[in-house]
Scaffold this motif. Structure first.
Motif, short mmCIF file in Angstrom:
data_model
loop_
_atom_site.label_atom_id
_atom_site.label_comp_id
_atom_site.label_asym_id
_atom_site.label_seq_id
_atom_site.Cartn_x
_atom_site.Cartn_y
_atom_site.Cartn_z
N PRO A 100 0.43 60.35 -9.10
CA PRO A 100 0.32 61.79 -9.00
C PRO A 100 0.10 62.43 -10.36
CG PRO A 100 2.17 60.98 -7.70
CD PRO A 100 1.68 59.83 -8.52
N ASP A 101 -0.71 63.47 -10.40
CA ASP A 101 -0.99 64.20 -11.64
C ASP A 101 -0.01 65.35 -11.75
OD1 ASP A 101 -1.98 65.65 -13.74
OD2 ASP A 101 -4.08 65.36 -13.19
N ASP A 102 0.96 65.23 -12.66
CA ASP A 102 1.99 66.25 -12.81
C ASP A 102 1.57 67.38 -13.74
OD1 ASP A 102 3.70 64.80 -11.15
OD2 ASP A 102 4.45 63.60 -12.83
N GLY A 103 0.41 67.25 -14.39
CA GLY A 103 0.01 68.26 -15.35
C GLY A 103 -0.87 69.35 -14.78
N VAL A 104 -1.06 69.37 -13.47
CA VAL A 104 -1.93 70.36 -12.83
C VAL A 104 -1.08 71.28 -11.97
CG1 VAL A 104 -3.89 70.67 -11.27
CG2 VAL A 104 -3.83 68.70 -12.81
N SER A 105 -1.33 72.59 -12.06
CA SER A 105 -0.58 73.53 -11.24
C SER A 105 -0.98 73.38 -9.78
CB SER A 105 -0.86 74.96 -11.70
OG SER A 105 -2.18 75.35 -11.34
N PRO A 106 -0.10 73.78 -8.84
CA PRO A 106 -0.45 73.69 -7.41
C PRO A 106 -1.75 74.43 -7.08
CG PRO A 106 1.90 74.06 -7.65
CD PRO A 106 1.31 74.18 -9.03
N LEU A 107 -1.95 75.61 -7.67
CA LEU A 107 -3.17 76.37 -7.38
C LEU A 107 -4.40 75.62 -7.90
CD1 LEU A 107 -4.74 78.81 -6.42
CD2 LEU A 107 -4.19 79.95 -8.59
N ASP A 108 -4.33 75.14 -9.13
CA ASP A 108 -5.47 74.41 -9.69
C ASP A 108 -5.78 73.15 -8.88
OD1 ASP A 108 -5.90 76.26 -11.65
OD2 ASP A 108 -4.77 75.19 -13.20
N ALA A 109 -4.73 72.46 -8.45
CA ALA A 109 -4.93 71.25 -7.66
C ALA A 109 -5.62 71.59 -6.34
CB ALA A 109 -3.59 70.56 -7.39
N LEU A 110 -5.16 72.65 -5.69
CA LEU A 110 -5.75 73.05 -4.41
C LEU A 110 -7.21 73.45 -4.59
CD1 LEU A 110 -5.45 73.75 -1.42
CD2 LEU A 110 -4.50 75.97 -2.10
N LEU A 111 -7.50 74.26 -5.60
CA LEU A 111 -8.88 74.66 -5.86
C LEU A 111 -9.76 73.46 -6.17
CD1 LEU A 111 -8.37 77.85 -8.09
CD2 LEU A 111 -8.77 77.75 -5.63
N GLN A 112 -9.22 72.54 -6.93
CA GLN A 112 -9.98 71.35 -7.33
C GLN A 112 -10.34 70.49 -6.12
OE1 GLN A 112 -8.20 69.04 -10.58
NE2 GLN A 112 -8.67 67.15 -9.48
N VAL A 113 -9.38 70.28 -5.23
CA VAL A 113 -9.62 69.43 -4.06
C VAL A 113 -10.67 70.05 -3.14
CG1 VAL A 113 -8.58 68.48 -1.97
CG2 VAL A 113 -7.34 68.38 -4.14
N VAL A 114 -10.52 71.34 -2.85
CA VAL A 114 -11.46 72.00 -1.93
C VAL A 114 -12.84 72.09 -2.55
CG1 VAL A 114 -11.91 74.08 -0.59
CG2 VAL A 114 -9.56 73.30 -0.89
N ARG A 115 -12.90 72.44 -3.83
CA ARG A 115 -14.20 72.56 -4.50
C ARG A 115 -14.95 71.23 -4.49
NH1 ARG A 115 -15.46 72.90 -10.99
NH2 ARG A 115 -17.71 72.57 -10.75
N LYS A 116 -14.27 70.14 -4.73
CA LYS A 116 -14.94 68.83 -4.80
C LYS A 116 -15.62 68.50 -3.48
CE LYS A 116 -14.18 63.98 -6.02
NZ LYS A 116 -13.19 62.98 -6.49
N VAL A 117 -14.92 68.73 -2.36
CA VAL A 117 -15.52 68.46 -1.05
C VAL A 117 -16.70 69.39 -0.81
CG1 VAL A 117 -15.12 68.51 1.44
CG2 VAL A 117 -13.36 67.60 -0.09
N PHE A 118 -16.53 70.66 -1.14
CA PHE A 118 -17.59 71.64 -0.93
C PHE A 118 -18.83 71.28 -1.74
CE2 PHE A 118 -19.53 75.88 -1.79
CZ PHE A 118 -19.84 76.21 -0.47
N GLU A 119 -18.65 70.88 -2.98
CA GLU A 119 -19.78 70.50 -3.82
C GLU A 119 -20.54 69.31 -3.25
OE1 GLU A 119 -18.16 69.81 -7.71
OE2 GLU A 119 -18.97 71.70 -8.45
N GLN A 120 -19.80 68.35 -2.74
CA GLN A 120 -20.43 67.11 -2.29
C GLN A 120 -21.04 67.22 -0.90
OE1 GLN A 120 -17.21 64.30 -2.63
NE2 GLN A 120 -17.51 63.99 -4.83
N ARG A 121 -20.39 68.00 -0.01
CA ARG A 121 -20.81 67.99 1.39
C ARG A 121 -21.40 69.31 1.87
NH1 ARG A 121 -17.25 67.61 5.10
NH2 ARG A 121 -18.48 66.33 6.52
N GLY A 122 -21.15 70.39 1.13
CA GLY A 122 -21.64 71.69 1.58
C GLY A 122 -20.84 72.25 2.73
N LYS A 123 -19.68 71.69 2.99
CA LYS A 123 -18.80 72.14 4.07
C LYS A 123 -17.37 72.19 3.56
CE LYS A 123 -21.74 69.94 7.56
NZ LYS A 123 -22.43 71.20 7.91
N TRP A 124 -16.54 72.96 4.26
CA TRP A 124 -15.15 73.08 3.85
C TRP A 124 -14.33 71.93 4.42
CZ3 TRP A 124 -15.30 76.22 0.08
CH2 TRP A 124 -16.10 77.36 0.12
N PRO A 125 -13.36 71.43 3.68
CA PRO A 125 -12.52 70.34 4.18
C PRO A 125 -11.49 70.83 5.18
CG PRO A 125 -11.75 71.03 2.03
CD PRO A 125 -13.01 71.82 2.29
N THR A 126 -10.98 69.92 5.98
CA THR A 126 -9.93 70.26 6.93
C THR A 126 -8.57 70.26 6.24
OG1 THR A 126 -9.53 67.95 7.54
CG2 THR A 126 -11.22 69.16 8.80
#
Length: 343
Positions: free
Chosen positions: A2-28
């Motif tokens: 686990p990455d302890d140096g990332v805030s919950p908001l940044d982690a959430l934004l990072q995860v959703v953005r990565k899927v959106f960038e790759q697939r053009g759709k929002w993750p579940t």
């Protein structure tokens, strides 16, 4: 690890953005929760509660509900390329709307823009746009409400504009301009019912009964729509409830279909995969057929229009729709087991 140096908001934004960038759709929600668990030791609901809704939100509480970033959220996540493409498309929408004049003074006329028009506009500037990038544009236009209706499949979608949806952005030139206008438009006080605060993550039963009239719904239907209804998102709440009905039909029938075909094949009284009662009696067959028709009607008259058009529902309309959905869900969940000898 686990990455302890990332805030919950940044982690959430990072995860959703990565899927959106790759697939053009929002993750579940299910996917986002799994990644947050494994990579950041975070709980999705906790992260969403702490995050500004102006940046990121979930369309419901079911595992299949989407987790969505607004344009402001994409900008905060560092996705400048997609955001810039959205701003360019918005400016074209504004220009088209301001230059639009109905041909007949006595008739209303809709202004429609095809996906191909956006693609051609970029091509005229020497920019090629991939299918995934067009999917992302559609998703951003939908999330930001830059349309009267939007429909179509794949890369053949069409957006219908109206003046109210684009005129506020007539002076927008940059991302900062857009976010300033968007922030001002969402800063108006909410109606009193929207100011209710939820203790924890659950909707209190007294609020559900008093404000929304959802207390008698099946739990999974109520959980899918109640919080969205509480915050005034009635169309999205009905959509999430319809997803529950679809998932219940799929699970009970073992089918991987959708819409009219799913309801028809699962509930057809001539050869049902889901048996609701004694089909040897006229009453049983009549009820079986009736539930099938109600389910097909929900897909055709409720779910599909709400999924493809920007429709504003009154609270009473939304409650009526989820009541029909609840009727089907309860009928299926109280079903008889299909006899082993049946086809």
């Amino acid at each position: 690890m686990p990455d302890d140096g990332v805030s919950p908001l940044d982690a959430l934004l990072q995860v959703v953005r990565k899927v959106f960038e790759q697939r053009g759709k929002w993750p579940t929600r299910q996917y986002v929760q799994a990644v947050l668990d494994q990579d950041f030791s975070l709980d999705l609901d906790d992260a969403l509660q702490a995050a500004p809704r102006a940046l990121v939100y979930s369309t419901g509480t079911q595992e299949g509900s989407d987790v969505i970033l607004t344009v402001a959220g994409l900008a905060a996540a560092g996705d400048s390329e997609d955001v810039q493409r959205f701003i360019e498309a918005l400016r074209w929408c504004v220009a088209e709307q301001l230059g639009f004049r109905p041909a007949d003074p006595g008739e209303t006329e809709q202004l429609r823009l095809e996906a191909e028009q956006f693609r051609s506009e970029w091509a005229s500037r020497g920019q090629s746009v991939t299918a995934t990038e067009m999917d992302k544009l559609r998703a951003m236009l939908t999330t930001e409400g830059i349309y009267s209706s939007i429909g179509g499949e794949g890369d053949s979608w069409t957006v219908t504009l109206d003046r109210r949806s684009v005129y506020p952005y007539r002076d927008v030139q940059t991302t900062e301009d857009y976010l300033a206008v968007k922030g001002a438009s969402t800063a108006t006080p909410a109606p009193p019912v929207l100011e209710l605060e939820l203790p924890g993550r659950e909707l209190p039963r007294e609020v559900s009964s008093l404000q929304l009239g959802l207390d008698e719904l099946p739990a999974k239907v109520r959980e899918a729509c109640a919080i969205l209804f509480l915050h005034g998102h009635f169309a999205q709440g009905v959509l999430e409830a319809a997803k529950v009905m679809r998932d219940v039909l799929r699970q009970a029938s073992g089918l991987d279909l959708d819409g009219d075909r799913l309801a028809g094949k699962a509930l057809n009284p001539d050869n049902p995969l889901i048996v609701l009662g004694d089909l040897a009696t006229e009453t049983g067959r009549s009820r079986q057929r009736g539930v099938m028709l109600v389910a097909q009607g929900i897909f055709g008259a409720v779910r599909n229009p709400l999924a493809h058009h920007r429709i504003v529902l009154r609270p009473t309309e939304a409650r009526q729709m989820v009541a029909m959905i609840a009727f089907v869900v309860e009928a299926v969940e109280a079903r008889r087991m299909q006899p082993a000898s049946a086809g």
